[in-house]
Design an enzyme around this catalytic site. Structure first.
Site, short mmCIF file in Angstrom:
data_model
loop_
_atom_site.label_atom_id
_atom_site.label_comp_id
_atom_site.label_asym_id
_atom_site.label_seq_id
_atom_site.Cartn_x
_atom_site.Cartn_y
_atom_site.Cartn_z
CB SER A 278 -0.95 -0.04 1.21
OG SER A 278 -1.98 0.90 1.08
CG ASP B 57 -6.41 -3.79 -3.73
OD1 ASP B 57 -6.68 -3.18 -2.69
OD2 ASP B 57 -5.31 -4.34 -3.93
CG HIS C 184 -5.69 -2.62 0.41
ND1 HIS C 184 -5.01 -2.20 -0.71
CD2 HIS C 184 -5.14 -1.94 1.46
CE1 HIS C 184 -4.10 -1.30 -0.36
NE2 HIS C 184 -4.15 -1.13 0.95
#
Length: 258
Positions: free
Chosen positions: A118, A201, A233
């Site tokens: 991320s 995602d 995610h």
């Protein structure tokens, strides 16, 4: 057991010479082998944590170490000053300096690899795009594992994510890896890059990964794309604790440890 006080000098020296008790090889050979083992080169992974540049820390980053360490890989998690204490320019500068510091600290490295999730994938990509002429050392990064990252910061300027970051467009542009492909090609041309994204995602996150991958590919860089099924995610990185997880195997394969 014989009283040591009754032993001759030669007997004492024999008892306190561990090398002469090895069954594997001669005394001289076992010492030379021991020194070689301690000095043997190991692959090293630097991990950059996620948390939208405002949550988490290196203290929550040890989860992926177990399956890697078992295979003879050194894992180093680095921290950075998250917002609101830190701004984007500072964070990027910190992780770049961290890479330099790690290399200087660990002299026996067979290969340096980056892994980020991320926000950490964004920071890893910024490290790849570094102009190392400004630093004391030019790290030879052999591989980068970018998981569910953001590579263009402009879309988040008007979102809640930017409230603690307080980026303007200029700051976002100079810290967007997608705008530094030419520099990345200079500094990391021989680096193997894997861009991974979770099946679940968001469409924008998936678009960011797909477009960054295509841009790297078009620039002639060594890059592959992994669309990881049945992950979101968070689970896409959480599962790196499992040695049988697809991405764990890919990371180990990248380092020649599969």
């Amino acid at each position: 057991m014989t009283d040591w006080k009754k032993m001759s000098k030669d007997e004492l020296e024999l008892q306190y010479s561990p090398s002469r008790w090895s069954h594997r090889m001669s005394a001289g050979d076992v010492i030379r082998a021991h020194v070689a083992a301690l000095k043997s080169d190991l692959p090293l992974v630097i991990y950059f944590h996620g948390g939208y540049w405002q949550f988490l820390s290196k203290d929550e980053s040890g989860f992926l170490a177990v399956p890697l360490v078992q295979k003879g890989v050194v894992v180093v998690a680095v921290g950075y000053s998250i917002a609101p204490k830190g701004n984007m320019d500072l964070m990027v500068s910190q992780v770049r300096r961290s890479v330099v510091s790690v290399i200087q600290q660990y002299s026996h490295i067979s290969g340096l690899y980056l892994c980020g999730h991320s926000a950490g994938a964004h920071l890893a990509a910024m490290v790849l795009s570094t102009d190392w002429s400004q630093y004391d050392i030019s790290p030879q990064i052999k591989g980068a594992f970018l998981v569910s990252g953001i590579y263009d910061l402009q879309p988040i300027l008007s979102t809640y994510v930017n409230e603690p970051l307080k980026m303007n467009e200029e700051v976002a542009l100079r810290n967007s890896p997608s705008h530094f492909l030419s520099q990345l090609k200079v500094s990391s041309s021989s680096c193997d890059i894997i861009v991974a994204v979770a099946q679940n995602d968001s469409p924008e996150f998936r678009k960011q990964s797909e477009e960054y991958f295509k841009a790297l590919e078009s620039a002639g860089l060594k890059v592959s794309f992994e669309d990881v099924p049945n992950t979101d995610h968070f689970s896409i990185i959480e599962q790196l604790v499992d040695e049988n997880y697809h991405l764990t195997k890919l990371l180990l394969k990248m380092m020649g440890k599969s």
